[in-house]
Design a protein around this motif. Structure first.
Motif, PDB file in Angstrom:
ATOM      1  N   VAL A 402      17.019 -27.976  98.257  1.00  0.00           N
ATOM      2  CA  VAL A 402      16.920 -29.257  98.947  1.00  0.00           C
ATOM      3  C   VAL A 402      17.470 -30.391  98.083  1.00  0.00           C
ATOM      4  N   VAL A 403      17.936 -31.451  98.766  1.00  0.00           N
ATOM      5  CA  VAL A 403      18.475 -32.631  98.100  1.00  0.00           C
ATOM      6  C   VAL A 403      17.500 -33.790  98.272  1.00  0.00           C
ATOM      7  N   ILE A 404      17.073 -34.380  97.172  1.00  0.00           N
ATOM      8  CA  ILE A 404      16.179 -35.535  97.254  1.00  0.00           C
ATOM      9  C   ILE A 404      16.932 -36.721  97.851  1.00  0.00           C
ATOM     10  N   GLN A 405      16.282 -37.414  98.781  1.00  0.00           N
ATOM     11  CA  GLN A 405      16.877 -38.553  99.479  1.00  0.00           C
ATOM     12  C   GLN A 405      16.319 -39.869  98.932  1.00  0.00           C
ATOM     13  N   GLU A 406      17.032 -40.957  99.194  1.00  0.00           N
ATOM     14  CA  GLU A 406      16.532 -42.274  98.787  1.00  0.00           C
ATOM     15  C   GLU A 406      15.168 -42.567  99.419  1.00  0.00           C
ATOM     16  N   LYS A 407      15.036 -42.192 100.700  1.00  0.00           N
ATOM     17  CA  LYS A 407      13.782 -42.387 101.425  1.00  0.00           C
ATOM     18  C   LYS A 407      13.500 -41.145 102.267  1.00  0.00           C
ATOM     19  N   GLY A 408      12.237 -40.847 102.432  1.00  0.00           N
ATOM     20  CA  GLY A 408      11.850 -39.741 103.298  1.00  0.00           C
ATOM     21  C   GLY A 408      11.937 -38.386 102.625  1.00  0.00           C
ATOM     22  N   GLU A 409      11.790 -37.353 103.444  1.00  0.00           N
ATOM     23  CA  GLU A 409      11.770 -35.983 102.946  1.00  0.00           C
ATOM     24  C   GLU A 409      13.148 -35.540 102.480  1.00  0.00           C
ATOM     25  N   PRO A 410      13.195 -34.541 101.602  1.00  0.00           N
ATOM     26  CA  PRO A 410      14.490 -34.031 101.149  1.00  0.00           C
ATOM     27  C   PRO A 410      15.297 -33.431 102.295  1.00  0.00           C
ATOM     28  N   PHE A 411      16.607 -33.340 102.069  1.00  0.00           N
ATOM     29  CA  PHE A 411      17.508 -32.690 103.014  1.00  0.00           C
ATOM     30  C   PHE A 411      17.627 -31.233 102.618  1.00  0.00           C
ATOM     31  N   ASN A 412      17.356 -30.332 103.559  1.00  0.00           N
ATOM     32  CA  ASN A 412      17.335 -28.901 103.275  1.00  0.00           C
ATOM     33  C   ASN A 412      18.733 -28.311 103.458  1.00  0.00           C
ATOM     34  N   LEU A 413      19.344 -27.893 102.369  1.00  0.00           N
ATOM     35  CA  LEU A 413      20.669 -27.291 102.416  1.00  0.00           C
ATOM     36  C   LEU A 413      20.641 -25.899 103.053  1.00  0.00           C
ATOM     37  N   MET A 414      19.442 -25.329 103.214  1.00  0.00           N
ATOM     38  CA  MET A 414      19.300 -23.998 103.813  1.00  0.00           C
ATOM     39  C   MET A 414      18.589 -24.064 105.158  1.00  0.00           C
ATOM     40  N   ARG A 415      18.708 -25.212 105.796  1.00  0.00           N
ATOM     41  CA  ARG A 415      18.015 -25.449 107.067  1.00  0.00           C
ATOM     42  C   ARG A 415      18.426 -24.460 108.159  1.00  0.00           C
ATOM     43  N   ASN A 416      19.620 -23.873 108.052  1.00  0.00           N
ATOM     44  CA  ASN A 416      20.114 -22.966 109.088  1.00  0.00           C
ATOM     45  C   ASN A 416      19.853 -21.499 108.776  1.00  0.00           C
ATOM     46  N   ILE A 417      19.238 -21.217 107.630  1.00  0.00           N
ATOM     47  CA  ILE A 417      18.960 -19.826 107.270  1.00  0.00           C
ATOM     48  C   ILE A 417      17.618 -19.422 107.860  1.00  0.00           C
ATOM     49  N   PRO A 418      17.582 -18.358 108.669  1.00  0.00           N
ATOM     50  CA  PRO A 418      16.324 -17.956 109.320  1.00  0.00           C
ATOM     51  C   PRO A 418      15.177 -17.846 108.329  1.00  0.00           C
ATOM     52  N   ILE A 419      14.008 -18.368 108.763  1.00  0.00           N
ATOM     53  CA  ILE A 419      12.857 -18.388 107.856  1.00  0.00           C
ATOM     54  C   ILE A 419      11.546 -18.091 108.566  1.00  0.00           C
ATOM     55  N   GLU A 420      11.436 -18.443 109.848  1.00  0.00           N
ATOM     56  CA  GLU A 420      10.203 -18.192 110.584  1.00  0.00           C
ATOM     57  C   GLU A 420      10.072 -16.704 110.920  1.00  0.00           C
ATOM     58  N   VAL A 421       8.830 -16.211 110.943  1.00  0.00           N
ATOM     59  CA  VAL A 421       8.573 -14.800 111.218  1.00  0.00           C
ATOM     60  C   VAL A 421       9.230 -14.354 112.514  1.00  0.00           C
ATOM     61  N   ASP A 422       9.030 -15.115 113.586  1.00  0.00           N
ATOM     62  CA  ASP A 422       9.557 -14.713 114.893  1.00  0.00           C
ATOM     63  C   ASP A 422      11.074 -14.603 114.889  1.00  0.00           C
ATOM     64  N   GLU A 423      11.747 -15.541 114.228  1.00  0.00           N
ATOM     65  CA  GLU A 423      13.214 -15.510 114.196  1.00  0.00           C
ATOM     66  C   GLU A 423      13.718 -14.311 113.390  1.00  0.00           C
ATOM     67  N   ILE A 424      13.094 -14.046 112.268  1.00  0.00           N
ATOM     68  CA  ILE A 424      13.500 -12.893 111.459  1.00  0.00           C
ATOM     69  C   ILE A 424      13.310 -11.601 112.228  1.00  0.00           C
ATOM     70  N   GLU A 425      12.156 -11.435 112.859  1.00  0.00           N
ATOM     71  CA  GLU A 425      11.907 -10.222 113.625  1.00  0.00           C
ATOM     72  C   GLU A 425      12.891 -10.082 114.782  1.00  0.00           C
ATOM     73  N   SER A 426      13.159 -11.192 115.467  1.00  0.00           N
ATOM     74  CA  SER A 426      14.091 -11.165 116.605  1.00  0.00           C
ATOM     75  C   SER A 426      15.486 -10.748 116.160  1.00  0.00           C
ATOM     76  N   LEU A 427      15.962 -11.335 115.067  1.00  0.00           N
ATOM     77  CA  LEU A 427      17.305 -11.014 114.601  1.00  0.00           C
ATOM     78  C   LEU A 427      17.407  -9.566 114.082  1.00  0.00           C
ATOM     79  N   MET A 428      16.332  -9.053 113.514  1.00  0.00           N
ATOM     80  CA  MET A 428      16.352  -7.688 113.020  1.00  0.00           C
ATOM     81  C   MET A 428      16.352  -6.666 114.167  1.00  0.00           C
ATOM     82  N   HIS A 429      15.935  -7.097 115.335  1.00  0.00           N
ATOM     83  CA  HIS A 429      15.899  -6.186 116.488  1.00  0.00           C
ATOM     84  C   HIS A 429      17.032  -6.446 117.464  1.00  0.00           C
ATOM     85  N   SER A 430      17.882  -7.437 117.160  1.00  0.00           N
ATOM     86  CA  SER A 430      18.977  -7.765 118.103  1.00  0.00           C
ATOM     87  C   SER A 430      20.139  -6.794 117.962  1.00  0.00           C
TER      88      SER A 430
END
Length: 430
Positions: A402-430
């Motif tokens: 992640v990249v620290i921002q001037e204000k607010g939460e950091p910007f996630n450079l890996m925001r598009n990489i699957p991370i939630e359980v449901d998404e990982i399971e879905s992609l592994m069965h697709s």
């Protein structure tokens, strides 16, 4: 190089930042890395010293950068020394940088061949009072090999004993830790390549696949996207192997019902990415695995919010420890008595989460940055909590950059990489 040429304006800006902090009448020297021998005529693949690359963009062995902002003549203030190329070298090794090409890459107008270095340095030292030497002072460094840089320092001290000595590293620790926009784009590209590798293996993993086969799928995807390969030695750890924090053998079979901890990242143009995901071999988490996974994910998400300007690294880890303590209580891995009786130097949560949560990242996977100073905007940090349970045969770590921002939460450079359980399971069965 496989990567697209980087705009030389980045390296020009980096040099401006460095020389602005040099003492009056001082010279700074930066050397390329050696090509390290293995045996007979075999060598390790060349990897450029990150400091000379950061300041020049030169990605070639036997190169030297000299900076002398107070030199009498403008042509002496930035000088590159390169291994002279010729037709013979071009046939056997490929074309090296010409003087014209070096200008295009670095923005440095004065370029000499390496054989002129001693003569030019002698002249510069007659004008200078101080020499900046480049020593490795990273807090994780453990160097036994005498580097090209170290040999130069030894030789210089013998030849010029009357000059003062200053250190480049404290300057580099500060300026390299705060990224320019171009650098963030390069790290983003490394993360994008890592994403492609991860998506590739989600459809590849199945029971009885080997860890090294998964490693091979990653490297295939990385190289075909202009990466040299892994930014660091990959960890492909199935089952209880995940409880060895730096497991790198990657030689075991992945068994049905187990989890695989994947700590891998692609490099791009010498910039790193650093990702960890934990996935089920059979494509579905058990209830217990899912509960622990989601606990780690909650810690990661809450810890990420703390990475704002002004945060102190040491205090940040104390706060993350509190988050992890709460989750471990909820999972029944520790109880209130464990917390009440804990050793402040090694809190109860450390039994299951024994490493740090974040480190600087950039040209090095564990990049430059002074951990005693407050965090700043445009610093890049990993966020990587984990829970390791040898008694249950699995360990889980999740990591984003992640990249620290001037204000607010950091910007996630890996925001598009699957991370939630449901998404990982879905992609592994697709």
């Amino acid at each position: 190089m496989k990567y697209h040429q980087i705009d030389r304006d980045l390296f020009i800006k980096n040099r401006v930042k460095f020389v602005a902090q040099m003492k009056p009448k001082s010279v700074a020297i930066f050397n390329s890395n050696d090509i390290y021998p293995i045996s007979a005529d075999s060598t390790m693949p060349f990897a450029q010293h990150r400091d000379i690359f950061y300041l020049s963009g030169v990605d070639q062995e036997e190169s030297i950068l000299l900076l002398f902002p107070d030199a009498p003549y403008e042509s002496q203030r930035e000088i590159l020394f390169l291994k002279e190329t010729n037709d013979h070298i071009a046939v056997w090794e490929g074309e090296k940088l010409t003087k014209e090409r070096a200008l295009s890459v670095s923005g440095i107008k004065t370029v000499y061949w390496l054989q002129d270095f001693e003569k030019v340095l002698n002249e510069m030292m007659t004008y200078a009072d101080t020499m900046y030497i480049n020593t490795n002072e990273h807090y994780r460094a453990a160097v036994e090999t005498e580097t090209r840089e170290a040999r130069f320092v030894k030789k210089w001290k013998e030849k010029y004993p009357a000059h003062s000595v200053a250190k480049s590293n404290p300057i580099l620790q500060r300026i390299r830790s705060v990224k320019e926009g171009e650098e963030l784009d390069l790290i983003q590209e490394a993360c994008n390549i890592t994403e492609k590798g991860f998506r590739r293996i989600l459809s590849f993993v199945k029971p009885n696949v080997t860890e090294y086969e998964i490693e091979a799928e990653f490297i295939h995807e990385f190289i075909r996207n202009r990466s040299k390969g892994f930014a660091y030695t990959p960890i492909i750890a199935s089952g209880n192997n995940a409880n060895v924090l730096h497991y790198i053998e990657n030689n075991q079979q992945c068994k049905a019902g187990d989890l695989i901890l994947l700590d891998v990242g692609a490099e791009y143009a010498n910039y790193s990415s650093d990702m960890t995901r934990t996935i089920p071999v059979s494509g579905k988490f058990s209830d217990r695995q899912k509960a622990v996974y989601n606990a780690v994910l909650r810690v990661k998400n809450e810890a990420t919010k703390m990475l704002v300007p002004g945060t102190l690294w040491k205090q940040y880890h104390v706060e993350v420890g509190k988050l992890m303590t709460s989750e471990l209580l909820g999972l029944g891995l520790i109880d209130k008595a464990d917390v009440q009786n804990e050793n402040p130097e090694w809190p109860a949560y450390k039994k299951y989460f024994m490493h740090g949560t974040s480190h600087h990242m950039g040209l090095d996977t564990h990049d430059y940055g002074l951990l005693t100073e407050p965090m700043q905007a445009n610093m890049v940090f990993t966020v990587e909590p984990g829970i390791y349970i040898p008694a249950e045969g699995f360990g889980i770590r999740i990591e984003d950059d992640v990249v620290i921002q001037e204000k607010g939460e950091p910007f996630n450079l890996m925001r598009n990489i699957p991370i939630e359980v449901d998404e990982i399971e879905s992609l592994m069965h697709s």
